[in-house]
Write a protein that holds these residues in place. Sequence first.
Motif, PDB file in Angstrom:
ATOM      1  N   VAL A 357       0.743  -1.213   0.322  1.00 41.19           N
ATOM      2  CA  VAL A 357      -0.210  -0.031   0.664  1.00 41.19           C
ATOM      3  C   VAL A 357       0.448   0.907   0.229  1.00 41.19           C
ATOM      4  O   VAL A 357       0.673   2.262  -0.868  1.00 41.19           O
ATOM      5  N   ARG A 358       1.474   1.426   0.725  1.00 42.99           N
ATOM      6  CA  ARG A 358       3.080   2.427   0.669  1.00 42.99           C
ATOM      7  C   ARG A 358       3.494   3.015  -0.598  1.00 42.99           C
ATOM      8  O   ARG A 358       3.258   3.620  -0.751  1.00 42.99           O
ATOM      9  N   SER A 359       4.164   1.850  -1.113  1.00 45.28           N
ATOM     10  CA  SER A 359       4.243   1.504  -2.463  1.00 45.28           C
ATOM     11  C   SER A 359       3.609   2.380  -3.586  1.00 45.28           C
ATOM     12  O   SER A 359       3.633   3.258  -4.368  1.00 45.28           O
ATOM     13  N   TYR A 360       2.047   1.517  -3.097  1.00 38.44           N
ATOM     14  CA  TYR A 360       1.379   2.580  -4.550  1.00 38.44           C
ATOM     15  C   TYR A 360       0.784   3.741  -4.169  1.00 38.44           C
ATOM     16  O   TYR A 360       0.283   4.928  -5.024  1.00 38.44           O
ATOM     17  N   GLN A 361       0.860   4.267  -2.837  1.00 42.54           N
ATOM     18  CA  GLN A 361       0.452   5.339  -2.388  1.00 42.54           C
ATOM     19  C   GLN A 361       1.653   6.613  -3.266  1.00 42.54           C
ATOM     20  O   GLN A 361       1.758   7.059  -3.729  1.00 42.54           O
ATOM     21  N   ALA A 362       3.538   6.023  -2.882  1.00 42.97           N
ATOM     22  CA  ALA A 362       4.337   6.845  -3.705  1.00 42.97           C
ATOM     23  C   ALA A 362       4.232   6.922  -5.628  1.00 42.97           C
ATOM     24  O   ALA A 362       4.422   7.817  -5.412  1.00 42.97           O
ATOM     25  N   GLU A 363       3.998   5.418  -5.951  1.00 41.71           N
ATOM     26  CA  GLU A 363       3.777   5.609  -7.065  1.00 41.71           C
ATOM     27  C   GLU A 363       2.575   6.371  -7.732  1.00 41.71           C
ATOM     28  O   GLU A 363       2.905   6.924  -8.696  1.00 41.71           O
ATOM     29  N   SER A 364       1.254   6.796  -7.137  1.00 40.20           N
ATOM     30  CA  SER A 364       0.328   7.358  -7.568  1.00 40.20           C
ATOM     31  C   SER A 364       0.638   8.543  -7.925  1.00 40.20           C
ATOM     32  O   SER A 364      -0.040   9.338  -8.525  1.00 40.20           O
ATOM     33  N   ALA A 365       1.092   9.231  -6.624  1.00 36.86           N
ATOM     34  CA  ALA A 365       1.501  10.065  -6.542  1.00 36.86           C
ATOM     35  C   ALA A 365       1.647  10.728  -8.355  1.00 36.86           C
ATOM     36  O   ALA A 365       1.447  11.881  -8.387  1.00 36.86           O
ATOM     37  N   GLY A 366       2.433  10.225  -8.322  1.00 42.29           N
ATOM     38  CA  GLY A 366       3.629  10.516 -10.135  1.00 42.29           C
ATOM     39  C   GLY A 366       2.581  10.800 -11.508  1.00 42.29           C
ATOM     40  O   GLY A 366       2.740  11.341 -12.058  1.00 42.29           O
ATOM     41  N   PHE A 367       0.931  10.636 -10.638  1.00 41.64           N
ATOM     42  CA  PHE A 367      -0.227  11.115 -11.932  1.00 41.64           C
ATOM     43  C   PHE A 367      -1.215  12.420 -11.577  1.00 41.64           C
ATOM     44  O   PHE A 367      -1.909  12.193 -12.286  1.00 41.64           O
ATOM     45  N   LEU A 368      -0.797  12.926 -10.937  1.00 38.58           N
ATOM     46  CA  LEU A 368      -1.278  14.071 -10.500  1.00 38.58           C
ATOM     47  C   LEU A 368      -0.979  15.202 -11.198  1.00 38.58           C
ATOM     48  O   LEU A 368      -0.019  15.179 -11.547  1.00 38.58           O
ATOM     49  N   PRO A 369      -1.714  15.874 -11.556  1.00 38.23           N
ATOM     50  CA  PRO A 369      -1.766  16.984 -12.871  1.00 38.23           C
ATOM     51  C   PRO A 369      -0.701  17.632 -12.538  1.00 38.23           C
ATOM     52  O   PRO A 369      -1.179  18.630 -13.613  1.00 38.23           O
ATOM     53  N   PHE A 370       0.095  18.569 -11.394  1.00 34.58           N
ATOM     54  CA  PHE A 370       0.740  19.356 -11.021  1.00 34.58           C
ATOM     55  C   PHE A 370       1.705  19.889 -12.163  1.00 34.58           C
ATOM     56  O   PHE A 370       2.112  18.634 -12.738  1.00 34.58           O
ATOM     57  N   LYS A 371       2.086  21.282 -12.064  1.00 39.33           N
ATOM     58  CA  LYS A 371       3.201  20.816 -12.816  1.00 39.33           C
ATOM     59  C   LYS A 371       4.762  20.657 -11.683  1.00 39.33           C
ATOM     60  O   LYS A 371       4.376  20.169 -11.002  1.00 39.33           O
TER      61      LYS A 371
END
Length: 374
Positions: A357-371
Motif C-alpha cells: 500500500v505504501r508503494s502504491y501511494q508513492a507511485e500514484s503521486a506520479g499521476f497528479l496533474p500539478f506542474k
Amino acid sequence: MNLRQLTHIDQVNASQWDALLPSGYPFLRHGFLAALERSGSVGIDAGWVPAHLVVENADGSLQALLPLYQKMHSYGEYVFDWQWAEAWERAGQSYYPKLLAAVPFSPVQGPRLLGRCEASQQLILQALDETLQRGLVSGVNLLFNQDSDNSLLERAGWVQRLGCQFHWFNRGYSSFDDFLAACSSRKRKNFRKERQSVAAQGIHFEWHQGAEITETHWQRFFPFYAATYLKRGQQPYLMRAFFSELSAELPEAVRLVFARQDDRDVAGALFLVGDDTLYGRYWGCLEEYDRLHFETCFYQGMDRCIAEGLSRFDAGAQGEHKLVRGFEPVLTQSWHKLQPSLHEAVADFLERERAGVRSYQAESAGFLPFKQET
C-alpha cells in the motif's frame, strides 16, 4: 468507572456523547448515529446491531465511548475482509457475528475510541478482549481511525491495516482558476474541456444547505441516491427516513446539490461539512450525461471548498480517476484483533500488504496533474 453496552444510541445522553467528540466531525455525532438507527438503516434487519460501549462514572457522567456494531455480514464497510471470512469458514469456524467499530456506510477518517483518560479507554478494550476470549465473535475491527488511537491499540495486541484514498487539498485558492494555475498546461485544458462539456449540455447546478433544505428537497434527492444501488441490483443502504432525520439533527453540516437541465433534476449529490473538510457522500443520476459525474462529485465540490474556505475535500473511497483531477493519495488505516489462529495468519498478511500500500501511494503521486518542480 462502570462499563455499559447500549442497544440504542438514545440510551445515552446526546450532549454527553457529543462532549467527548472533537468539534466539527459530523459522522460520530449522536444525531448522526441516531438518524441511522431511528430510520432503520442500521438494526437487526440490516445486519448492523448497535452494541455501543460507554464508560461512566458513578454519577453517570460519560468518560469514554466506542461506536460498535455486531455484524452478520461485511457489507457497507469499505475495508474488505471477505477472504478472511472464507478462510475461517474453511477452517470449520464461523466468521459471523463479528464486532465492528465504525461509522456505518461511511469510509471517512475520524475519532473512534474516545476517552477522558487512558484508563477509561482500556476498560473498553478489556471488554472487547473478554468477548473474544469467550468465543462470541470471530474478531473486532476498528475502521478509519486517526493516529491518536494507534499506540493504545498496538499495545493491546491489535494489528494495523493500511488503505489508500484520494483527497483534494485547498492550497489557499481563491478560485478554481487558482487551482488550474498550479496544474500543467495539458491538464488545465482537460479540466476546462470537461467542465465546458457539462455546461454545453445545458446543465447547471443548484446548491442548498442547512435549514433551507426541506422534505421536498429530500424527495427530489432520494431517487438519485437509490438509483446508484439499484443499477447494481442492490437495495440502498440508507432508508429514505435517514435523510429527514439527518436534516433535523445536523442541519449545519448538510450540503445538497442538484444538476438541472431544462428545469428538471438530472442528478443529485449529498455532501457533509466538518471543521475544515468537505465530505462527498452520496450521488446518483437516472440518465447518463457526458462528464456529469466528474462535474457533480469533484469540480462542484472543489468550488464549494474554495467558497467556504475549507482545506480538504474527501470525496469518498476508491477511484483512481481522482488522481488526474488533483486528488492526492492519502493513507487510511484500520485495526483488527481476531481469534488467535486467524489473528496470526492475518497479521502476517497485513505486514506484507502494508508495504504494498505504501508503494502504491508513492507511485500514484506520479499521476497528479500539478506542474513539476524544477
